[in-house]
Design a protein around this motif. Sequence first.
Motif, mmCIF file in Angstrom:
data_model
loop_
_atom_site.group_PDB
_atom_site.id
_atom_site.type_symbol
_atom_site.label_atom_id
_atom_site.label_comp_id
_atom_site.label_asym_id
_atom_site.label_seq_id
_atom_site.Cartn_x
_atom_site.Cartn_y
_atom_site.Cartn_z
ATOM 1 N N ASN A 70 0.796 -1.273 -0.099
ATOM 2 C CA ASN A 70 0.114 0.053 -0.156
ATOM 3 C C ASN A 70 0.944 1.102 -0.154
ATOM 4 O O ASN A 70 1.292 1.909 1.038
ATOM 5 C CB ASN A 70 -0.924 -0.001 1.305
ATOM 6 C CG ASN A 70 -1.856 -0.931 1.258
ATOM 7 O OD1 ASN A 70 -2.660 -1.152 0.326
ATOM 8 N ND2 ASN A 70 -1.782 -1.973 2.176
ATOM 9 N N PRO A 74 -3.359 5.226 -1.693
ATOM 10 C CA PRO A 74 -3.618 3.771 -1.411
ATOM 11 C C PRO A 74 -4.560 3.114 -2.622
ATOM 12 O O PRO A 74 -4.391 1.718 -2.881
ATOM 13 C CB PRO A 74 -4.575 3.546 -0.275
ATOM 14 C CG PRO A 74 -5.174 5.120 -0.170
ATOM 15 C CD PRO A 74 -4.002 6.022 -0.596
ATOM 16 N N SER A 77 -2.562 0.443 -4.677
ATOM 17 C CA SER A 77 -1.954 -0.677 -4.180
ATOM 18 C C SER A 77 -1.665 -1.906 -4.880
ATOM 19 O O SER A 77 -2.527 -2.286 -5.991
ATOM 20 C CB SER A 77 -2.579 -1.184 -3.057
ATOM 21 O OG SER A 77 -4.085 -1.490 -3.415
#
Length: 297
Positions: A70, A74, A77
């Motif tokens: 992450n 985010p 990710s």
Amino acid sequence: MTSSAPGTAAEALTGLARIRPPGWLAAPMPSDPAALIGRARQALADDHPGVTGRLCVLSTRYTAAVFAVNPDPPEASLVLKLHADPTAYAGETLAHALLTGTAPVPRLYAEGETSLSLLLEHLPEAADWTRPQMPAVLADRAAAVHTASQRQTAEAAGAMAGFTLATLQGAPAPVWIADPVAYGEVLAAYADAYGPNLVPLGHLDLKPEHLRLRSDGEVMLLDVESVRPDVTGLIDVVTLPAVLRQAGHELSAGRVLGLYLDATAARGANWTASTLRSALRAYAAATGLESLHGLDR
């Protein structure tokens, strides 16, 4: 063959599945969380320089571990998958080479031979199994993998020429086949349904939790490391009723077979209910599979 109602896909394959003895892998994945994270960070440093971020363990087992990487933001990710078994790593990289762009699987961004790792698209959202169309979606996703070689590039097709039906029909049966004559019948049925140039991919690790949503809503299949180019997709057809039952969809064997027939016909197959049932009976004889759970009737 008698009909039964297996609770899981693994149970559906009684007689065919082989359980490895304890301790078969010399260096399994560590069970200590700190050791797992350390191994993941070393993999990123060794094979994926520039990929940094918070690591979160998504799953771990004897042979492999999966992490979310992450970074900031985010939404970007990734998934880092580490293998402890070099054969499984080679199998997964081969599977992605065969399926990327031709079947609904996560995107593969990078491979790491030193650490036996892969960087993959992160698909955190599970498929919604309450939707009534999900049985048809599952059948379609399996059929997409089974027919992937029909949509490969010329380069990939050349690399897999040794596994086409035409080549397999002229070669000795694999050592794990219990009845070579019945295996020949399976290959002949496949050639009639698809033609001689199909690579008969199969052996998906089908579970309800392995169907995930991409951001555009498309349903994708996770964990394709077990896919092989010689077992055929019939092994997955046998598991479909059990997977659907696990997911809350109680369908008759005939209905499941019909969904698979529709899905493969949409992708160019010439199966009929009769020829597919005959192929399944031959597959059970060839492999030692104990039951087809009503799919052959």
